[in-house]
Motif scaffolding. Structure first.
Motif, PDB file in Angstrom:
ATOM      1  N   PHE A  20       5.254   6.189 -12.633  1.00 29.47           N
ATOM      2  CA  PHE A  20       5.522   5.384 -11.442  1.00 29.47           C
ATOM      3  C   PHE A  20       6.989   4.973 -11.352  1.00 29.47           C
ATOM      4  CE2 PHE A  20       0.923   3.650 -11.958  1.00 29.47           C
ATOM      5  CZ  PHE A  20       0.418   4.848 -11.492  1.00 29.47           C
ATOM      6  N   HIS A  21       7.685   5.058 -12.483  1.00 28.16           N
ATOM      7  CA  HIS A  21       9.070   4.558 -12.532  1.00 28.16           C
ATOM      8  C   HIS A  21      10.091   5.692 -12.537  1.00 28.16           C
ATOM      9  CE1 HIS A  21       7.100   0.777 -13.294  1.00 28.16           C
ATOM     10  NE2 HIS A  21       6.529   1.264 -14.379  1.00 28.16           N
ATOM     11  N   THR A  22       9.614   6.929 -12.310  1.00 24.60           N
ATOM     12  CA  THR A  22      10.540   8.063 -12.313  1.00 24.60           C
ATOM     13  C   THR A  22      10.770   8.568 -10.881  1.00 24.60           C
ATOM     14  OG1 THR A  22       8.680   9.603 -12.643  1.00 24.60           O
ATOM     15  CG2 THR A  22       9.806   8.762 -14.595  1.00 24.60           C
ATOM     16  N   TRP A  61       0.826  -1.206   0.000  1.00 29.59           N
ATOM     17  CA  TRP A  61       0.000   0.000   0.000  1.00 29.59           C
ATOM     18  C   TRP A  61       0.862   1.258   0.000  1.00 29.59           C
ATOM     19  CZ3 TRP A  61      -4.927   0.566  -1.170  1.00 29.59           C
ATOM     20  CH2 TRP A  61      -5.788  -0.528  -1.053  1.00 29.59           C
ATOM     21  N   GLN A  62       1.958   1.245   0.734  1.00 29.39           N
ATOM     22  CA  GLN A  62       2.837   2.416   0.774  1.00 29.39           C
ATOM     23  C   GLN A  62       3.378   2.737  -0.616  1.00 29.39           C
ATOM     24  OE1 GLN A  62       5.733   2.601   4.136  1.00 29.39           O
ATOM     25  NE2 GLN A  62       4.615   0.851   4.959  1.00 29.39           N
ATOM     26  N   GLN A  63       3.787   1.705  -1.358  1.00 32.07           N
ATOM     27  CA  GLN A  63       4.317   1.938  -2.706  1.00 32.07           C
ATOM     28  C   GLN A  63       3.226   2.459  -3.631  1.00 32.07           C
ATOM     29  OE1 GLN A  63       7.627   1.702  -3.835  1.00 32.07           O
ATOM     30  NE2 GLN A  63       6.638   2.818  -5.518  1.00 32.07           N
ATOM     31  N   MET A  64       2.027   1.918  -3.513  1.00 31.49           N
ATOM     32  CA  MET A  64       0.933   2.374  -4.370  1.00 31.49           C
ATOM     33  C   MET A  64       0.556   3.820  -4.060  1.00 31.49           C
ATOM     34  SD  MET A  64      -1.631  -0.860  -5.007  1.00 31.49           S
ATOM     35  CE  MET A  64      -1.998  -1.121  -3.276  1.00 31.49           C
ATOM     36  N   VAL A  65       0.558   4.196  -2.788  1.00 34.31           N
ATOM     37  CA  VAL A  65       0.249   5.578  -2.417  1.00 34.31           C
ATOM     38  C   VAL A  65       1.341   6.525  -2.921  1.00 34.31           C
ATOM     39  CG1 VAL A  65      -0.030   7.170  -0.476  1.00 34.31           C
ATOM     40  CG2 VAL A  65      -1.205   4.972  -0.454  1.00 34.31           C
ATOM     41  N   LEU A  66       2.590   6.113  -2.823  1.00 30.53           N
ATOM     42  CA  LEU A  66       3.679   6.933  -3.363  1.00 30.53           C
ATOM     43  C   LEU A  66       3.469   7.170  -4.853  1.00 30.53           C
ATOM     44  CD1 LEU A  66       6.434   8.341  -3.178  1.00 30.53           C
ATOM     45  CD2 LEU A  66       7.503   6.096  -3.510  1.00 30.53           C
ATOM     46  N   ASN A  67       3.109   6.118  -5.591  1.00 29.24           N
ATOM     47  CA  ASN A  67       2.848   6.259  -7.021  1.00 29.24           C
ATOM     48  C   ASN A  67       1.633   7.145  -7.279  1.00 29.24           C
ATOM     49  OD1 ASN A  67       5.004   4.623  -7.775  1.00 29.24           O
ATOM     50  ND2 ASN A  67       3.764   2.758  -7.810  1.00 29.24           N
ATOM     51  N   ALA A  71       0.633  14.847  -8.281  1.00 26.72           N
ATOM     52  CA  ALA A  71       1.594  15.934  -8.496  1.00 26.72           C
ATOM     53  C   ALA A  71       1.701  16.293  -9.976  1.00 26.72           C
ATOM     54  CB  ALA A  71       2.958  15.528  -7.945  1.00 26.72           C
ATOM     55  N   LYS A  72       1.739  15.280 -10.825  1.00 26.95           N
ATOM     56  CA  LYS A  72       1.811  15.511 -12.264  1.00 26.95           C
ATOM     57  C   LYS A  72       0.612  16.324 -12.739  1.00 26.95           C
ATOM     58  CE  LYS A  72       3.448  14.402 -16.480  1.00 26.95           C
ATOM     59  NZ  LYS A  72       4.820  14.705 -16.959  1.00 26.95           N
ATOM     60  N   THR A  73      -0.549  16.014 -12.201  1.00 25.69           N
ATOM     61  CA  THR A  73      -1.772  16.714 -12.588  1.00 25.69           C
ATOM     62  C   THR A  73      -1.702  18.190 -12.226  1.00 25.69           C
ATOM     63  OG1 THR A  73      -3.056  14.693 -12.307  1.00 25.69           O
ATOM     64  CG2 THR A  73      -4.283  16.752 -12.255  1.00 25.69           C
ATOM     65  N   CYS A  74      -1.043  18.508 -11.125  1.00 23.01           N
ATOM     66  CA  CYS A  74      -0.943  19.900 -10.667  1.00 23.01           C
ATOM     67  C   CYS A  74      -0.075  20.771 -11.566  1.00 23.01           C
ATOM     68  CB  CYS A  74      -0.383  19.945  -9.239  1.00 23.01           C
ATOM     69  SG  CYS A  74      -1.514  19.342  -7.979  1.00 23.01           S
ATOM     70  N   THR A  75       0.658  20.170 -12.489  1.00 22.63           N
ATOM     71  CA  THR A  75       1.559  20.944 -13.349  1.00 22.63           C
ATOM     72  C   THR A  75       0.897  21.387 -14.650  1.00 22.63           C
ATOM     73  OG1 THR A  75       2.490  18.949 -14.381  1.00 22.63           O
ATOM     74  CG2 THR A  75       3.569  19.765 -12.392  1.00 22.63           C
ATOM     75  N   TYR A  76      -0.396  21.103 -14.804  1.00 20.47           N
ATOM     76  CA  TYR A  76      -1.139  21.507 -15.995  1.00 20.47           C
ATOM     77  C   TYR A  76      -2.407  22.239 -15.582  1.00 20.47           C
ATOM     78  CZ  TYR A  76       1.930  18.361 -18.562  1.00 20.47           C
ATOM     79  OH  TYR A  76       3.031  17.754 -19.094  1.00 20.47           O
ATOM     80  N   MET A  77      -2.945  23.020 -16.498  1.00 17.07           N
ATOM     81  CA  MET A  77      -4.174  23.766 -16.241  1.00 17.07           C
ATOM     82  C   MET A  77      -5.373  22.918 -16.635  1.00 17.07           C
ATOM     83  SD  MET A  77      -5.679  26.451 -15.109  1.00 17.07           S
ATOM     84  CE  MET A  77      -4.302  27.598 -14.914  1.00 17.07           C
TER      85      MET A  77
END
Length: 318
Positions: free
Chosen positions: A316-318, A284-290, A296-302
């Motif tokens: 997930f791999h970056t 679960w911790q890994q899935m939440v991190l992903n 976060a990615k979504t916050c970089t676009y309008m």
């Protein structure tokens, strides 16, 4: 891969672009595809998941926009019902000079999704079903359908996910009804996500820590409390940990929570159904991190839909 079924509203957000203007004074509006379960479905599809959306729209240009947008993402729209009886639901919003939102909700077709229209929706017996509607707890056909589908999902052994998506401007005078219904879903789901505001409201507790403890006493579900830039609190079988957010230059936070939920459900869908209730705390911790990465990615676009065009499971791999 498990199929994910998202149930709730599809609507059009009309966002006033005249800064500091009320809806009465505003003259310019931006038309955006919206609705929390609609956003979640789009995010899942963008990540490569198998997903369908059950919602009702008007048989009008705005309903067609909603259906076609979902189809472009790869969402199954078989249960997106277009009706001539009601218009597509609209939410008009502007930000006034004092920072408060001016909001008008013109409810139409979304509230009329009936049991008959969803009677073959949960025919599989296995899979993931997500209840993530901001409007389903309002009086109407959708409310009855929503609760009936929860009972059906329980009977048919679906993995049940829930996100209450509280909107103060919708429930300002119906908070107790919202709280009561949210608790019912929390008690019967396998996973749920709430914001810090929702955790405090539903629990009645003064702090997030106390709210998390209260929620863990109400439900056997694994759950997350999103804390914005402070991260995400994960609770699993009475164990709790806060997983850090991903630092980004924020452009727009619209849809970040829905991207989080979509990313988490997508990851669950890649697992054999029999493993969904056998995950460990570390899983679960890994899935939440992903999922935090997707938010976060979504916050970089309008805008949510624009952001989801740039989502892929490679994040997930970056």
């Amino acid at each position: 891969m498990q199929k994910i079924t998202c149930i709730g509203e599809a609507l059009i957000d009309m966002i006033c672009t005249d800064k500091g203007k009320t809806l009465e004074a505003g003259e310019h509006f931006l038309k955006k595809t919206g609705g929390a379960p609609t956003n979640v479905a789009a995010a899942i599809a963008a990540l490569g998941g198998k997903v369908e959306l059950a919602a009702k729209v008007g048989n009008d240009p705005f309903g067609m926009q909603l259906i076609h947008t979902m189809q472009e993402f790869g969402v199954n729209t078989e249960y997106m019902i277009a009706t001539k009886e009601q218009f597509t639901t609209f939410a008009f919003v502007s930000l006034k000079e004092d920072g408060e939102r001016d909001f008008v909700f013109n409810r139409g077709a979304d509230g009329y999704l009936t049991l008959d229209e969803t009677k073959s929706l949960l025919h599989n017996g296995t899979g993931i079903v997500h209840f993530g509607s901001a409007t389903a707890f309002l009086p109407g056909h959708l409310q009855q359908t929503y609760h009936s589908l929860l009972n059906e999902a329980k009977e048919k052994n679906y993995f049940i996910s829930f996100d209450p998506n509280y909107r103060h401007l919708l429930f300002a005078h119906q908070q107790q009804s919202f709280i009561k219904q949210s608790i019912q879903f929390i008690q019967h789901c396998h996973f749920f996500k709430v914001s810090d505001e929702e955790a405090l409201l539903i629990s009645g507790m003064p702090t997030v820590a106390e709210a998390a403890d209260w929620l863990s006493q109400q439900s056997q579900a694994t759950f997350c409390i999103t804390l914005g830039k402070e991260g995400t609190l994960l609770s699993y079988k009475k164990q709790q940990i806060t997983i850090a957010s991903i630092p980004v230059n924020v452009v727009d936070t619209t849809g970040a929570g829905d991207a989080f939920v979509g990313a988490l459900l997508y990851q669950l869908s890649t697992l054999p159904f029999t493993q969904l209730n056998q995950l460990k705390f570390e899983d679960w911790q890994q899935m939440v991190l992903n999922a935090n990465k997707a938010g976060a990615k979504t916050c970089t676009y309008m805008g949510a839909m624009e952001a989801f065009k740039h989502l892929s499971n490679q994040i997930f791999h970056t």
